[in-house]
Write an enzyme that holds these catalytic residues in place. Structure first.
Site, PDB file in Angstrom:
ATOM      1  N   GLY A  43      31.908  36.532  55.938  1.00 51.06           N
ATOM      2  CA  GLY A  43      31.195  37.468  55.047  1.00 51.06           C
ATOM      3  C   GLY A  43      30.478  36.854  53.915  1.00 51.06           C
ATOM      4  O   GLY A  43      29.265  37.093  53.575  1.00 51.06           O
ATOM      5  N   ILE A  44      31.116  36.020  53.025  1.00 45.13           N
ATOM      6  CA  ILE A  44      30.681  35.252  51.953  1.00 45.13           C
ATOM      7  C   ILE A  44      29.685  34.422  52.414  1.00 45.13           C
ATOM      8  O   ILE A  44      28.554  34.251  51.613  1.00 45.13           O
ATOM      9  CB  ILE A  44      31.799  34.493  51.197  1.00 45.13           C
ATOM     10  N   ASN A  60      32.928  26.497  51.947  1.00 47.66           N
ATOM     11  CA  ASN A  60      33.107  27.967  51.863  1.00 47.66           C
ATOM     12  C   ASN A  60      34.069  28.125  53.048  1.00 47.66           C
ATOM     13  O   ASN A  60      35.013  29.158  52.921  1.00 47.66           O
ATOM     14  CB  ASN A  60      31.943  28.545  51.798  1.00 47.66           C
ATOM     15  N   TYR A 101      48.399  29.564  51.580  1.00 50.42           N
ATOM     16  CA  TYR A 101      46.878  29.903  51.139  1.00 50.42           C
ATOM     17  C   TYR A 101      46.838  29.620  49.681  1.00 50.42           C
ATOM     18  O   TYR A 101      45.945  28.641  49.486  1.00 50.42           O
ATOM     19  CB  TYR A 101      46.815  31.356  51.536  1.00 50.42           C
ATOM     20  N   LYS A 112      44.774  26.684  47.850  1.00 49.42           N
ATOM     21  CA  LYS A 112      43.645  27.024  47.054  1.00 49.42           C
ATOM     22  C   LYS A 112      43.865  26.593  45.609  1.00 49.42           C
ATOM     23  O   LYS A 112      42.857  26.205  44.696  1.00 49.42           O
ATOM     24  CB  LYS A 112      43.476  28.407  46.968  1.00 49.42           C
ATOM     25  N   THR A 123      35.392  41.249  53.039  1.00 47.38           N
ATOM     26  CA  THR A 123      35.082  40.627  54.356  1.00 47.38           C
ATOM     27  C   THR A 123      36.093  40.784  55.433  1.00 47.38           C
ATOM     28  O   THR A 123      37.274  41.019  55.224  1.00 47.38           O
ATOM     29  CB  THR A 123      34.795  38.990  54.086  1.00 47.38           C
ATOM     30  N   GLN A 132      44.967  40.086  33.443  1.00 47.25           N
ATOM     31  CA  GLN A 132      45.912  41.000  33.112  1.00 47.25           C
ATOM     32  C   GLN A 132      47.401  40.234  32.829  1.00 47.25           C
ATOM     33  O   GLN A 132      47.594  39.291  33.364  1.00 47.25           O
ATOM     34  CB  GLN A 132      46.457  41.930  34.389  1.00 47.25           C
TER      35      GLN A 132
HETATM   36  N1  LIG Z   1      37.545  37.581  51.072  1.00 45.48           N
HETATM   37  C1  LIG Z   1      38.242  37.364  50.069  1.00 45.48           C
HETATM   38  O1  LIG Z   1      39.124  38.154  49.660  1.00 45.48           O
HETATM   39  C2  LIG Z   1      38.296  35.837  49.531  1.00 45.48           C
HETATM   40  C3  LIG Z   1      38.727  35.749  48.203  1.00 45.48           C
HETATM   41  C4  LIG Z   1      38.678  34.644  47.405  1.00 45.48           C
HETATM   42  C5  LIG Z   1      38.399  33.506  48.076  1.00 45.48           C
HETATM   43  N2  LIG Z   1      37.856  33.684  49.443  1.00 45.48           N
HETATM   44  C6  LIG Z   1      37.204  32.270  49.846  1.00 45.48           C
HETATM   45  O2  LIG Z   1      36.275  32.385  50.359  1.00 45.48           O
HETATM   46  C7  LIG Z   1      35.759  31.716  51.518  1.00 45.48           C
HETATM   47  C8  LIG Z   1      35.035  32.493  52.543  1.00 45.48           C
HETATM   48  O3  LIG Z   1      35.697  33.482  52.926  1.00 45.48           O
HETATM   49  P1  LIG Z   1      35.378  34.939  53.547  1.00 45.48           P
HETATM   50  O4  LIG Z   1      35.932  35.981  53.029  1.00 45.48           O
HETATM   51  O5  LIG Z   1      33.687  34.875  53.686  1.00 45.48           O
HETATM   52  O6  LIG Z   1      36.335  34.656  55.039  1.00 45.48           O
HETATM   53  P2  LIG Z   1      35.645  34.945  56.237  1.00 45.48           P
HETATM   54  O7  LIG Z   1      36.765  35.013  57.416  1.00 45.48           O
HETATM   55  O8  LIG Z   1      34.687  36.099  56.469  1.00 45.48           O
HETATM   56  O9  LIG Z   1      34.664  33.646  56.675  1.00 45.48           O
HETATM   57  C9  LIG Z   1      35.377  32.236  56.818  1.00 45.48           C
HETATM   58  C10 LIG Z   1      34.490  31.561  57.690  1.00 45.48           C
HETATM   59  O10 LIG Z   1      35.045  30.225  57.692  1.00 45.48           O
HETATM   60  C11 LIG Z   1      35.134  29.801  59.108  1.00 45.48           C
HETATM   61  N3  LIG Z   1      36.211  28.762  59.506  1.00 45.48           N
HETATM   62  C12 LIG Z   1      37.301  28.811  59.680  1.00 45.48           C
HETATM   63  N4  LIG Z   1      38.060  27.690  59.984  1.00 45.48           N
HETATM   64  C13 LIG Z   1      36.996  26.783  59.943  1.00 45.48           C
HETATM   65  C14 LIG Z   1      37.010  25.511  60.116  1.00 45.48           C
HETATM   66  N5  LIG Z   1      37.867  24.601  60.605  1.00 45.48           N
HETATM   67  N6  LIG Z   1      35.424  24.862  60.304  1.00 45.48           N
HETATM   68  C15 LIG Z   1      34.415  25.493  59.798  1.00 45.48           C
HETATM   69  N7  LIG Z   1      34.605  26.833  59.459  1.00 45.48           N
HETATM   70  C16 LIG Z   1      35.883  27.568  59.595  1.00 45.48           C
HETATM   71  C17 LIG Z   1      35.223  31.102  60.122  1.00 45.48           C
HETATM   72  O11 LIG Z   1      34.979  30.738  61.225  1.00 45.48           O
HETATM   73  C18 LIG Z   1      34.630  32.012  59.214  1.00 45.48           C
HETATM   74  O12 LIG Z   1      33.137  32.139  59.641  1.00 45.48           O
HETATM   75  C19 LIG Z   1      37.201  31.199  51.970  1.00 45.48           C
HETATM   76  O13 LIG Z   1      36.998  29.898  51.587  1.00 45.48           O
HETATM   77  C20 LIG Z   1      37.863  32.134  51.300  1.00 45.48           C
HETATM   78  O14 LIG Z   1      39.331  31.480  51.372  1.00 45.48           O
HETATM   79  C21 LIG Z   1      37.842  34.832  50.025  1.00 45.48           C
END
Ligand SMILES: NC(=O)c1ccc[n+]([C@@H]2O[C@H](COP(=O)([O-])OP(=O)(O)OC[C@H]3O[C@@H](n4cnc5c(N)ncnc54)[C@H](O)[C@@H]3O)[C@@H](O)[C@H]2O)c1
Length: 246
Positions: A17-18, A80, A145, A149, A182, A246
């Site tokens: 998503g991101i 990412n 996790y 992080k 996402t 908060q």
């Molecule tokens: N969605 C949230 O609420 C949130 C909040 C804070 C931080 N994040 C961080 O933002 C980033 C993006 O997350 P998102 O929400 O888009 O999640 P998402 O699950 O939509 O996307 C994550 C992507 O990472 C890829 N991935 C997983 N393992 C992998 C690997 N070994 N090599 C390459 N790619 C790999 C997946 O195939 C997927 O396309 C992540 O690091 C996540 O931890 C997300």
């Protein structure tokens, strides 16, 4: 619409998503985007799509060769790719713990080390590490996790200081989104019941009263990646609707 003009930007986890939102925004801001994921991302606005498993050292070497062959430089890396695990600490296996560390932390380490090697040859660059609010505060069902992080937050600061000390011209910053709409958030919330209901409840608990959209996270990453942030390194940009205030 040219805030990344002339820059080559590699984004990992770009099918998520991101990652998709960043690919679209960075390309709209005139970057040449290299989109990568476990399988090469299809469609979208990337100039190049690559398969890159961030946990594999040989994948990083191959990806960087492909980027340098095609563009001759790398200006921006966004670490990412990420993986969450919503599970009781007592039930988390060592294998699960290690997988979460591998994707979220080893991946960013390998990416940062590889990118520094390329960026220092062409005068510098910007590295953006996707941490999380879970890297700032703990969460009872996200211990692995959160640990990964949180580790990424301090890895970022150490890498920033390392690059500054050596005058590489490379800035390294971490980005800390709150709950973002996402697939990952679907996975996290499913562990607590019906994802739609749990997400609605979660949204009401945020001071801004809603979840983040991937495009909002992409705009923060764009700032850190661009020359608007030239005095910013070793910093953490929190984007959480007020959650950690908060
Ligand atoms: N969605 C949230 O609420 C949130 C909040 C804070 C931080 N994040 C961080 O933002 C980033 C993006 O997350 P998102 O929400 O888009 O999640 P998402 O699950 O939509 O996307 C994550 C992507 O990472 C890829 N991935 C997983 N393992 C992998 C690997 N070994 N090599 C390459 N790619 C790999 C997946 O195939 C997927 O396309 C992540 O690091 C996540 O931890 C997300």
């Amino acid at each position: 619409m040219a805030r990344l003009s002339g820059k080559v930007a590699l984004i990992t986890g770009a099918s998520g998503g991101i990652g998709r939102a960043m690919t679209a925004l960075f390309a709209a801001e005139s970057a040449q985007v290299v989109a990568s994921d476990l399988a090469a991302p299809e469609g979208g606005d990337a100039a190049l799509a690559l398969a890159l498993d961030v946990t594999r050292e040989e994948d990083w070497a191959r990806a960087m060769d492909a980027v340098l062959d095609r563009f001759g430089r790398l200006d921006v890396l966004v670490n990412n790719a990420g993986l969450a695990l919503t599970k009781s600490l007592e039930e988390t296996t060592l294998e699960e713990w290690r997988r979460i560390m591998a994707v979220n932390l080893d991946g960013a380490f390998l990416g940062t080390r590889t990118a520094i090697g390329a960026m220092k040859e062409t005068g510098g660059g910007a590295i953006v590490n996707l941490s999380s609010v879970a890297g700032i505060v703990g969460a009872p069902m996200l211990a692995a996790y959160s640990a990964a992080k949180g580790g990424l937050r301090l890895f970022t600061k150490s890498a920033a200081l390392y690059c500054a000390e050596r005058n590489y011209g490379i800035r390294v910053n971490s980005l800390h989104p709150g709950f973002t709409n996402t697939a990952m958030l679907d996975d996290i919330t499913q562990a607590f019941g019906d994802a739609v209901t749990v997400k609605a409840k979660l949204a009401r608990r945020q001071p801004l009263g809603r979840l983040a959209e991937p495009e909002e996270v992409a705009r923060a990453a764009l700032y850190l990646a661009s020359d608007e942030a030239t005095y910013m390194t070793g910093a953490e940009l929190v984007l959480d609707g007020g959650f950690t205030a908060q």
